[in-house]
Design an enzyme around this catalytic site. Structure first.
Site, short mmCIF file in Angstrom:
data_model
loop_
_atom_site.label_atom_id
_atom_site.label_comp_id
_atom_site.label_asym_id
_atom_site.label_seq_id
_atom_site.Cartn_x
_atom_site.Cartn_y
_atom_site.Cartn_z
N THR A 184 0.93 -1.26 -0.14
CA THR A 184 -0.05 0.07 0.00
C THR A 184 0.88 1.31 0.17
O THR A 184 1.90 1.08 0.49
CB THR A 184 -1.01 0.01 1.16
OG1 THR A 184 0.04 0.05 2.32
CG2 THR A 184 -1.89 -1.35 1.34
N GLU A 329 -5.62 -3.24 -1.66
CA GLU A 329 -6.40 -4.42 -1.06
C GLU A 329 -7.47 -5.19 -1.48
O GLU A 329 -8.03 -5.95 -1.20
CB GLU A 329 -6.80 -3.77 0.55
CG GLU A 329 -5.71 -3.44 1.57
CD GLU A 329 -5.28 -1.89 1.30
OE1 GLU A 329 -5.63 -1.42 0.08
OE2 GLU A 329 -4.78 -1.31 2.29
N LYS A 438 -14.93 18.30 9.27
CA LYS A 438 -16.21 18.11 10.01
C LYS A 438 -16.42 19.60 10.65
O LYS A 438 -15.56 20.26 11.32
CB LYS A 438 -15.86 17.35 11.17
CG LYS A 438 -15.87 15.94 10.69
CD LYS A 438 -15.36 14.65 12.02
CE LYS A 438 -15.47 13.50 11.07
NZ LYS A 438 -14.82 12.51 11.82
N TRP A 443 -20.89 17.06 8.09
CA TRP A 443 -19.63 16.44 7.19
C TRP A 443 -19.47 17.17 6.01
O TRP A 443 -20.55 17.01 5.13
CB TRP A 443 -19.72 15.00 7.07
CG TRP A 443 -19.35 14.31 8.49
CD1 TRP A 443 -19.14 14.78 9.81
CD2 TRP A 443 -19.07 12.89 8.44
NE1 TRP A 443 -19.22 13.89 10.63
CE2 TRP A 443 -18.47 12.69 10.03
CE3 TRP A 443 -18.89 11.85 7.63
CZ2 TRP A 443 -18.53 11.39 10.57
CZ3 TRP A 443 -18.34 10.69 8.07
CH2 TRP A 443 -18.17 10.48 9.51
#
Ligand code: AMP
Length: 541
Positions: A184, A329, A438, A443
């Protein structure tokens, strides 16, 4: 009672057998790192891949051993990839754009035994070789005539390969054996190794080739601009030979002019890469007036594809955009945005509204969205939460157990993305969970703001980060690279955004910069931007 079908392990190298047998004359065209264009076929490529296997076995490489590649997309890289797999060794594709320390870390962590690389990366390998003690040999994908001088011992690939007579057969083994490894990108913490199996790769390619996914066929000529070292090349190195599609490999050149040249001269029908690559191509097309008469589909993923980019490809060049989401992944394809009958009739802005979404998953990918307490959220196209996925080509653990247990009680992997899903199963990413802004209990999606900002004709690239705010907790800051020669003001840009997003989501401020930093996989590096604007954050807090 068991079924009575044959035991035919899903080994990746069977894909190349199939391509060589039934599509043997199909071309694999490469832009060589040494310069010039090389043409080969699946039949010839398989013969050379078998020699790679034979030579690797001669070097003592055995099942489960890791062999690294640090190389551009070329036919040589592809034959090495299959040659490694064919004896059950593990092909570890290393990203040359990683920072040197990360690169050293992952080669050591993977305990790579041999490294195949291109002449472009010899100076880098020369510098780092002493810190990578597991590496016994460095083989450079070139011939003796082009082998650079170096302080370390280098082997010319063509000489090395010529020592094999090719009288060799692949091995057959349990389909659950490891086939490939990819770390990753490690934007947070250390990079972690994702280990693909033969079975997961074959299943993933079968699924990716379906008509509602990449839809590859033997009539296609596919150019993966997405590097082979980026998340399994988005399945294309398996899917194209599986379908018998010709491949066009762009080698080291990914600028607009070079990509255009291959799209045109090689009559490419399908291509795939991150938005940054397409930004360069579209700028080149605009500058030169060149057209894309052969290209039918462009797959765009890795980060959110701006609406303006989808519109330009489709309206100006009549090329269909397939927006895709995935992760290292998830092998990586998780969702693709092709249009189901419920949406297929839409046109204009309504069609773009759907195409901006990252799309729907194929069979083998299950999705859910959950709140912080892990309660499932409704699929109404607006309620967003943590996106989790499950399936036979989704990681269950990282190499050597790094990061501990990955799955929740139901076996789902938390992607770290925040998304909503609509009633037809179309998922849209609103943010990375750590990038969400936030503000006063609401959000705000940084991706949504970025997409609106790049819709302004004078904006080349945009990024939104949260900066601390005394009253609201956090407020969005819009960071913008203006197009060359454009005179753009903060007021003009914020006026443009008003009405296109909720009032409270419109950023309070704009910072104009010359360049936005990117990670090794082409994503906006928000950690670096947050660092850069830390003072602004501190002043507001
Ligand atoms: P990587 O493993 O480096 O491919 O990164 C995977 C991450 O890239 C995902 O978890 C997303 O955050 C992001 N990503 C990939 N594709 C998209 C997309 N189409 N839109 C938004 N984010 C994306």
């Amino acid at each position: 009672m068991h079924g009575l079908m044959q035991d035919w392990p899903l080994n990746c190298h069977r894909i190349l057998d199939h391509a060589a047998t039934y599509h043997g004359e199909r071309e694999v065209v490469s832009r060589l790192v040494e310069g010039g264009i090389d043409r080969t076929t699946y039949r010839a490529l398989r013969e050379r891949a078998l020699k790679v296997s034979q030579r690797l076995q001669g070097e003592g490489i055995r099942r489960g051993d890791r062999v690294a590649t640090l190389a551009w997309n070329t036919a040589r890289h592809l034959e090495v990839w299959y040659g490694i797999l064919g004896i059950g060794a593990v092909c570890h594709t290393v990203n040359p754009r990683l920072f040197a320390e990360q690169l050293v870390y992952i080669v050591n962590h993977a305990e790579d035994r041999i490294l195949f690389t291109d002449i472009s990366f010899v100076p880098l390998v020369e510098k780092l070789k002493d810190s990578m003690p597991s590496l016994k040999k460095v083989i450079v994908l070139t011939d003796a005539a082009h082998l650079p001088e170096a302080e370390i011992e280098l082997i010319a690939y063509e000489d090395w390969l010529a020592e094999a007579d090719g009288d060799f057969a692949w091995e057959s083994f349990d389909e659950n054996c490891a086939a490939g490894m990819c770390y990753t990108s490690g934007t947070t913490g250390v990079p972690k190794g994702v280990v693909y199996s033969h079975r997961s790769n074959v299943l993933h390619a079968l699924v990716a080739n379906q008509p509602d996914m990449l839809g590859l066929s033997s009539r296609d000529r596919v150019m993966p601009v997405v590097p082979m070292f980026h998340a399994n090349c988005w399945s294309i190195c398996y899917g194209a030979p599986m379908a018998g599609a010709a491949m066009v490999m762009p080698g080291p050149k990914m600028d607009g002019a070079s990509i255009y040249e291959l799209l045109d001269s090689e009559r490419v029908t399908v291509t795939a890469a991150v938005p940054t690559v397409w930004m360069m191509l579209l700028a080149y097309l605009e500058e030169t007036g060149a057209r894309l008469p052969h290209l039918q589909r462009v797959v765009i993923g890795g980060s959110a594809c701006p609406r303006a980019m989808i519109e330009t490809f489709q309206r100006e060049y009549e090329v269909e955009v397939i927006h895709a989401w995935g992760m290292t992944e998830t092998s990586p394809l998780g969702t693709l945005c092709t249009l189901k009958p419920e949406y297929a009739g839409l046109t204009g802005e309504e069609r773009l509204n759907i195409q901006e979404k990252q799309g729907h998953p194929p069979f083998t990918v299950e999705m859910k969205i959950a709140d912080d307490m892990d309660a499932p959220l409704p699929w109404d196209g607006k309620t967003f939460g943590r996106l989790k996925v499950r399936g036979p080509a989704v990681a269950r653990a990282y190499f050597k157990g790094e990061g501990g247990a990955l799955l929740d009680e139901e076996g789902f992997f938390d992607t770290g993305d925040v998304a909503h899903i609509d009633r037809y199963g179309y998922m849209q990413i609103t943010d990375r969970s750590k990038d969400v802004i936030k503000s006063g209990g609401e959000w705000i999606s940084s991706i949504e703001l970025e997409n609106v900002a790049v819709g302004h004709p004078a904006v080349a690239e945009a990024a939104v980060i949260g900066v601390a705010d005394e009253k609201w907790g956090e407020r969005p800051l819009l960071v913008v690279v203006a197009k060359a020669g454009a005179a753009l003001t903060k007021e003009e840009l914020l006026d443009f955004m008003a009405g296109k997003v909720a009032k409270w989501a419109v950023p309070d401020d704009v910072a104009f910069v010359d360049e936005i930093p990117h990670t090794a996989t082409g994503k906006i590096q928000k950690t670096a931007l947050r660092e850069r604007f830390r003072d602004r954050s501190a002043a507001n807090a």
